[in-house]
Design a protein around this motif. Structure first.
Motif, PDB file in Angstrom:
ATOM      1  N   SER A  31       0.811  -1.212   0.000  1.00  0.00           N
ATOM      2  CA  SER A  31       0.000   0.000   0.000  1.00  0.00           C
ATOM      3  C   SER A  31       0.845   1.262   0.000  1.00  0.00           C
ATOM      4  O   SER A  31       0.451   2.278  -0.583  1.00  0.00           O
ATOM      5  CB  SER A  31      -0.948  -0.002   1.210  1.00  0.00           C
ATOM      6  OG  SER A  31      -1.957  -0.963   1.049  1.00  0.00           O
ATOM      7  N   SER A  43       0.978   2.651  -3.906  1.00  0.00           N
ATOM      8  CA  SER A  43      -0.326   3.254  -3.646  1.00  0.00           C
ATOM      9  C   SER A  43      -0.945   3.827  -4.905  1.00  0.00           C
ATOM     10  O   SER A  43      -2.171   3.787  -5.079  1.00  0.00           O
ATOM     11  CB  SER A  43      -0.195   4.362  -2.594  1.00  0.00           C
ATOM     12  OG  SER A  43      -1.459   4.847  -2.209  1.00  0.00           O
ATOM     13  N   ASP A  44      -0.111   4.350  -5.815  1.00  0.00           N
ATOM     14  CA  ASP A  44      -0.642   4.952  -7.042  1.00  0.00           C
ATOM     15  C   ASP A  44      -1.120   3.907  -8.044  1.00  0.00           C
ATOM     16  O   ASP A  44      -1.747   4.243  -9.048  1.00  0.00           O
ATOM     17  CB  ASP A  44       0.417   5.840  -7.691  1.00  0.00           C
ATOM     18  CG  ASP A  44       1.695   5.093  -8.044  1.00  0.00           C
ATOM     19  OD1 ASP A  44       1.971   4.051  -7.394  1.00  0.00           O
ATOM     20  OD2 ASP A  44       2.408   5.519  -8.962  1.00  0.00           O
ATOM     21  N   ARG A  47      -6.225   0.433  -6.106  1.00  0.00           N
ATOM     22  CA  ARG A  47      -7.474   1.114  -5.788  1.00  0.00           C
ATOM     23  C   ARG A  47      -7.787   1.050  -4.298  1.00  0.00           C
ATOM     24  O   ARG A  47      -8.397   1.962  -3.743  1.00  0.00           O
ATOM     25  CB  ARG A  47      -8.626   0.466  -6.560  1.00  0.00           C
ATOM     26  CG  ARG A  47      -8.740   0.880  -8.009  1.00  0.00           C
ATOM     27  CD  ARG A  47      -9.293   2.292  -8.161  1.00  0.00           C
ATOM     28  NE  ARG A  47      -9.568   2.615  -9.548  1.00  0.00           N
ATOM     29  CZ  ARG A  47     -10.752   2.454 -10.135  1.00  0.00           C
ATOM     30  NH1 ARG A  47     -11.766   1.954  -9.435  1.00  0.00           N
ATOM     31  NH2 ARG A  47     -10.913   2.790 -11.390  1.00  0.00           N
ATOM     32  N   ALA A  48      -7.395  -0.065  -3.658  1.00  0.00           N
ATOM     33  CA  ALA A  48      -7.759  -0.258  -2.260  1.00  0.00           C
ATOM     34  C   ALA A  48      -6.924  -1.392  -1.688  1.00  0.00           C
ATOM     35  O   ALA A  48      -6.250  -2.127  -2.421  1.00  0.00           O
ATOM     36  CB  ALA A  48      -9.252  -0.578  -2.140  1.00  0.00           C
ATOM     37  N   ARG A  72      -2.598   6.467   0.059  1.00  0.00           N
ATOM     38  CA  ARG A  72      -3.660   7.391  -0.310  1.00  0.00           C
ATOM     39  C   ARG A  72      -4.929   6.697  -0.777  1.00  0.00           C
ATOM     40  O   ARG A  72      -5.932   7.359  -1.027  1.00  0.00           O
ATOM     41  CB  ARG A  72      -3.153   8.354  -1.400  1.00  0.00           C
ATOM     42  CG  ARG A  72      -2.071   9.321  -0.909  1.00  0.00           C
ATOM     43  CD  ARG A  72      -2.598  10.189   0.214  1.00  0.00           C
ATOM     44  NE  ARG A  72      -1.590  11.102   0.758  1.00  0.00           N
ATOM     45  CZ  ARG A  72      -1.791  11.890   1.810  1.00  0.00           C
ATOM     46  NH1 ARG A  72      -2.964  11.859   2.418  1.00  0.00           N
ATOM     47  NH2 ARG A  72      -0.849  12.683   2.243  1.00  0.00           N
ATOM     48  N   HIS A  73      -4.901   5.401  -0.930  1.00  0.00           N
ATOM     49  CA  HIS A  73      -6.121   4.684  -1.328  1.00  0.00           C
ATOM     50  C   HIS A  73      -6.854   4.193  -0.074  1.00  0.00           C
ATOM     51  O   HIS A  73      -6.248   4.027   0.989  1.00  0.00           O
ATOM     52  CB  HIS A  73      -5.776   3.506  -2.241  1.00  0.00           C
ATOM     53  CG  HIS A  73      -4.800   2.552  -1.645  1.00  0.00           C
ATOM     54  ND1 HIS A  73      -3.479   2.474  -2.051  1.00  0.00           N
ATOM     55  CD2 HIS A  73      -4.926   1.619  -0.651  1.00  0.00           C
ATOM     56  CE1 HIS A  73      -2.852   1.536  -1.348  1.00  0.00           C
ATOM     57  NE2 HIS A  73      -3.716   1.008  -0.496  1.00  0.00           N
ATOM     58  N   THR A 130      -6.962   9.699   4.934  1.00  0.00           N
ATOM     59  CA  THR A 130      -7.275   8.595   4.034  1.00  0.00           C
ATOM     60  C   THR A 130      -8.455   7.807   4.589  1.00  0.00           C
ATOM     61  O   THR A 130      -8.500   7.524   5.785  1.00  0.00           O
ATOM     62  CB  THR A 130      -6.054   7.670   3.889  1.00  0.00           C
ATOM     63  OG1 THR A 130      -4.962   8.426   3.352  1.00  0.00           O
ATOM     64  CG2 THR A 130      -6.349   6.509   2.960  1.00  0.00           C
ATOM     65  N   TYR A 184     -15.018   0.853  -3.807  1.00  0.00           N
ATOM     66  CA  TYR A 184     -13.684   1.357  -4.126  1.00  0.00           C
ATOM     67  C   TYR A 184     -12.960   0.612  -5.242  1.00  0.00           C
ATOM     68  O   TYR A 184     -12.034   1.159  -5.833  1.00  0.00           O
ATOM     69  CB  TYR A 184     -12.818   1.347  -2.867  1.00  0.00           C
ATOM     70  CG  TYR A 184     -13.314   2.300  -1.813  1.00  0.00           C
ATOM     71  CD1 TYR A 184     -13.337   3.669  -2.048  1.00  0.00           C
ATOM     72  CD2 TYR A 184     -13.784   1.839  -0.586  1.00  0.00           C
ATOM     73  CE1 TYR A 184     -13.796   4.559  -1.093  1.00  0.00           C
ATOM     74  CE2 TYR A 184     -14.248   2.718   0.386  1.00  0.00           C
ATOM     75  CZ  TYR A 184     -14.259   4.076   0.122  1.00  0.00           C
ATOM     76  OH  TYR A 184     -14.717   4.955   1.064  1.00  0.00           O
TER      77      TYR A 184
END
Length: 648
Positions: free
Chosen positions: A517, A521-522, A525-526, A580-581, A611, A645
């Protein structure tokens, strides 16, 4: 406005609120044992939508009755798995144990079968206790102290004693104890054993000796002989040199040797005969390029059954111990075969079979005729087995050229276009994803059109002792990079959507979900980490003492300044700002392996960054959710999370 008009307006407002309350859709509330934070209301209609995927059952073999062709199995009819008796193939399962906690590990007294012993813990804390259940009246008697961790019970050949391990003396040590279950006051400490990795392997044919395994890591273990009368122990395998690991160990019928699974002088665990007089190892499967995972020997010692793990698929073998030649034996469909055990008659071999289209059932094989008998038929909760998708083996190259494999389950053909992906990482890390029944996970595949990918990153078992050690200590980040390479592979597949990927996992898989994560992270999605470590330093300091040294071999010793600095550098907790997800965190309050503080410190930190975080804590759960009401609510919430998400 006049007082009368104010009163009328108030009445109208109340009437409108009442009408809205009457028409509001009902929701599913978490039960009193769950703490749900940040999880939105779950519509009650969702429970009906997914019901077929929450009602399947399984059965697993426990033990044969010693004098009758009957068996004990574990299965769930209520909220938790309990011990059941099956008196004939496909007969009714008669429930023998009851309660809110899971019962397991049941064994008949091995000569008369007039009582059985079983184990149970409380709230998932894994402080297991042994109990005796009398067949005549169903009375249950606590055998152990009710406080320590007790495990590994093995019956003597004469059936008058059990040998087992207990942390009663020292919380961190698994000492050897012996007891006559008919008279718990006979409980006796036989040998003090330092460390938590000890296990009883077998009694000698004359009941004078025990063979013990000392487990230090997935790559290193030792065998010992213990004199039952005195507690004196002597090593069977030397220390020093290249580490060797051991699996199943059984005495030969004459007591002069052992049947052993080990990677002694081999990359994989082979089947060996060990001569106790000379210490000589004879490899009985020298050409095998896979692990021997499970063995059992008939009572007269004439036949030995063993199971190989071939790229995650089980294959059953039968050996004539006198000629050491393979005998013909039928094979079950692709899946997992486990818990093999001969009946005392020497003909019937029981096993548990799990496949992609069956949640687990019990079979027996007549080793003299090859006839296969099914003993249980577990329900799929209204699903049709033909509608469940079969996984396929896939491979990709990691950052350093190492080939990594996993199992990909694609949704039905009715779903067109690029499909979203859930990457589900197994725990351990000394574990392995195998082509098994997905349970509730079938909903995501069949109803939401999600592709499920289960990788076996470096450090997984089943691929040799070199592969399983490739993530140890300072090499930890290399296993994270295996998933980075998998994300690249997904982007190259025409049927998979690299813009809609979620990562999840339990235990070490949960740790991987945390690490990925912050690293990717980019590209995610989750994430859904369950009972996962968020900082290996705090994890090692707080995991239960009986397992702490065992885990330090895998992750590194946090007391060493250089290692501590490395583990702090890669800790997801210290990179939470990069996540950030959205994240859904699941944890059991009583978890002895990964303390709940690992989840809560991460939840607090990520929330401070703004977040989205969903958090579900089971107050009566441990290392995973074992009670059906809790597991059902967790599943409803996961479906909501995935819809919100991953799919949108």
């Amino acid at each position: 406005m006049s007082a009368s008009r104010l009163a009328a307006a108030a009445l109208l407002a109340l009437a409108g609120a009442g009408a809205q309350a009457q028409t509001a859709a009902p929701v599913i509330a978490p039960n009193e044992n769950l703490v749900a934070e940040g999880i939105p209301a779950i519509p009650a209609s969702l429970a009906e939508d997914v019901r077929r995927y929450t009602e399947s059952r399984s059965a697993r073999f426990f033990d044969w009755h010693p004098t009758r062709r009957e068996m004990l199995v574990g299965t769930r009819f209520g909220e938790t798995s309990q011990v059941h008796e099956v008196r004939l193939p496909m007969g009714a399962r008669k429930q023998l144990t009851f309660g809110n906690e899971r019962s397991g590990g049941a064994q008949w007294q091995p000569t008369r079968g007039d009582y059985l012993i079983f184990s149970r813990d409380t709230g998932g804390g894994e402080w297991f206790q042994y109990y005796r259940l009398d067949a005549a009246d169903g009375k249950v008697t606590l055998l152990t102290d009710g406080k320590s961790r007790n495990s590994g019970a093995h019956w003597s050949r004469s059936g008058d004693r059990i040998a087992y391990h207990s942390t009663r003396r020292a919380r961190s040590d698994a000492d050897l104890w012996i007891m006559d279950p008919r008279n718990p006051s006979t409980d006796k400490l036989v040998a003090q054993l330092p460390g938590g990795g000890w296990g009883v392997a077998d009694w000698s044919p004359d009941d004078r000796q025990l063979v013990l395994e000392e487990f230090l890591s997935v790559n290193e273990g030792y065998l010992w002989l213990v004199d039952v009368a005195t507690g004196a122990k002597r090593p069977l395998t030397p220390r020093g040199g290249e580490p060797v690991s051991y699996g199943d160990v059984k005495f030969t019928a004459d007591g002069k040797g052992l049947w052993v699974t080990s990677d002694h002088g081999a990359e994989f665990k082979h089947l060996f005969h060990v001569d106790l007089a000379t210490g000589a190892f004879t490899d009985l499967t020298p050409s095998l390029r896979w692990d021997v995972a499970d063995i059992d020997v008939s009572k007269d010692g004439s036949r030995l059954a063993y199971v190989t793990n071939e790229a995650g698929v089980s294959r059953l073998h039968l050996l004539d111990t006198r000629t050491r030649r393979e005998l013909a034996v039928p094979q079950l469909p692709t899946g997992l075969v486990a818990g093999i055990q001969f009946h005392p008659d020497g003909r019937d071999l029981a096993l548990t079979y799990v496949g992609a289209r069956t949640p687990g059932d019990v079979y027996s094989i007549d080793v003299t005729t090859g006839d296969v008998t099914r003993w249980t038929e577990s329900e799929l909760g209204g699903l049709r087995s033909a509608d469940l998708q079969e996984p396929k083996l896939v491979t990709w190259k990691s950052f350093d050229g190492l080939e990594i494999s996993g199992f990909l389950t694609l949704p039905p053909a009715k779903f067109t276009g690029k499909r979203p992906v859930i990457i589900d990482i197994h725990g351990g890390p000394e574990g392995q994803a195998r082509p098994l029944y997905q349970g509730r996970g079938n909903y995501f595949i069949n109803e939401l059109g999600v592709a499920l990918l289960e990788p076996n990153v470096r450090g997984s078992t089943g691929y040799g002792k070199t592969f399983v050690a490739l993530d140890n200590g300072f090499k930890r980040e290399d296993s994270y990079k295996d998933i980075g390479a998998l994300l690249d592979w997904i982007a190259q597949q025409p049927g998979l959507d690299a813009s809609r990927v979620m990562v999840m996992g339990g235990s070490y898989g949960g740790h991987m979900a945390w690490a990925l994560s912050y690293l990717y992270s980019d590209r995610l999605r989750a994430a859904l980490p369950e009972v996962g470590m968020s900082n290996l330093v705090t994890f090692l300091e707080r995991t239960e003492s009986y397992r702490r040294d065992l885990r330090r071999v895998e992750y590194g010793d946090e007391r060493d300044p250089k290692m501590r600095s490395f583990l702090e550098r890669i800790a997801p907790l210290n990179h939470a700002a990069r996540i950030r997800h959205p994240v859904f965190v699941v944890q059991g309050l009583n978890d002895p392996r990964v303390p709940y503080t690992e989840a809560e410190q991460m939840v607090k930190t990520i929330r401070a960054n703004g977040t989205p975080v969903w958090y579900l804590l089971g107050k009566n759960e441990g290392h995973g959710f074992g009670k059906k009401p809790n597991a059902d609510y967790k599943f409803y919430a996961i479906v909501q999370f995935v819809r919100e998400y991953l799919l949108k």
